[in-house]
Enzyme design. Structure first.
Site, PDB file in Angstrom:
ATOM      1  N   GLU A  58       0.835  -1.201   0.000  1.00  0.00           N
ATOM      2  CA  GLU A  58       0.000   0.000   0.000  1.00  0.00           C
ATOM      3  C   GLU A  58       0.874   1.257   0.000  1.00  0.00           C
ATOM      4  O   GLU A  58       0.579   2.226  -0.697  1.00  0.00           O
ATOM      5  CB  GLU A  58      -0.921   0.016   1.230  1.00  0.00           C
ATOM      6  CG  GLU A  58      -1.844  -1.174   1.322  1.00  0.00           C
ATOM      7  CD  GLU A  58      -1.267  -2.341   2.119  1.00  0.00           C
ATOM      8  OE1 GLU A  58      -2.069  -3.159   2.582  1.00  0.00           O
ATOM      9  OE2 GLU A  58      -0.033  -2.443   2.274  1.00  0.00           O
ATOM     10  N   CYS A  89      -1.749  -3.088   7.273  1.00  0.00           N
ATOM     11  CA  CYS A  89      -1.221  -3.185   8.635  1.00  0.00           C
ATOM     12  C   CYS A  89      -1.673  -2.006   9.489  1.00  0.00           C
ATOM     13  O   CYS A  89      -1.797  -0.882   9.011  1.00  0.00           O
ATOM     14  CB  CYS A  89       0.305  -3.294   8.620  1.00  0.00           C
ATOM     15  SG  CYS A  89       1.171  -1.840   7.990  1.00  0.00           S
ATOM     16  N   CYS A  99       0.388   1.087   7.302  1.00  0.00           N
ATOM     17  CA  CYS A  99      -0.342   1.343   6.055  1.00  0.00           C
ATOM     18  C   CYS A  99      -1.740   1.887   6.297  1.00  0.00           C
ATOM     19  O   CYS A  99      -2.216   2.733   5.533  1.00  0.00           O
ATOM     20  CB  CYS A  99      -0.375   0.086   5.205  1.00  0.00           C
ATOM     21  SG  CYS A  99       1.274  -0.339   4.577  1.00  0.00           S
TER      22      CYS A  99
END
Length: 156
Positions: A58, A89, A99
């Site tokens: 990401e 995450c 992320c």
């Protein structure tokens, strides 16, 4: 199957395919991510370890849009969707921001993922963090096996 679900599955399949491009790691998952506009156009894609050993999928995809956003000419990410083969995450050791936080800061309001992050490296809390901030979070577990394949060496 409705059109939106079919589109979600197709983009998420691409994210899972991108995960297979990751250099293997014994300390991090192989993940793919794609950012798609409301009109259904790909804006950016990324995969884990694409630019360095600590970068997440990401993060890699979002970084490709950062320059355009800073100049004011970037896409409207508030109506975009980010597709990730793994739950974004919510905590990480390798960077100051997980992320999920990067997604929130970018203004993305819709996240679709295939596989809930197992508690192998950190406790999964990305989806909860995103939902708590009002983001629409959709899990499509029918693609979880496809997302797990590039990570089989971690799962035993």
């Amino acid at each position: 199957m409705d059109d939106r679900r079919a589109r979600d599955l197709a983009w998420l399949e691409l994210a899972a395919d991108l995960a297979a491009e990751c250099p293997p790691s014994g300390a991090a998952f192989s993940v793919g991510a794609v950012i798609v506009s409301a009109a259904g156009e790909e804006l950016a894609r990324g995969h884990s370890r694409e630019t360095d050993t600590a970068v997440h999928a990401e993060e890699a995809a979002l970084a490709k849009l950062a320059g355009a956003a800073e100049s004011g000419g970037g896409p409207d990410l508030g109506v975009a969707t980010i597709y990730s083969s793994l739950e974004p995450c919510g905590r990480r050791a390798s960077r100051p921001k997980p992320c999920a936080r990067l997604i929130l800061e970018a203004g993305i309001r819709r996240v679709v993922y295939a596989w809930r992050e197992p508690a192998l490296f950190v406790e999964a809390e990305g989806a909860d963090l995103l939902r708590g901030a009002g983001v629409t979070v959709i899990e499509l577990p029918e693609l979880a096996d496809r997302a797990r394949r590039p990570n089989a060496h971690l799962l035993g």
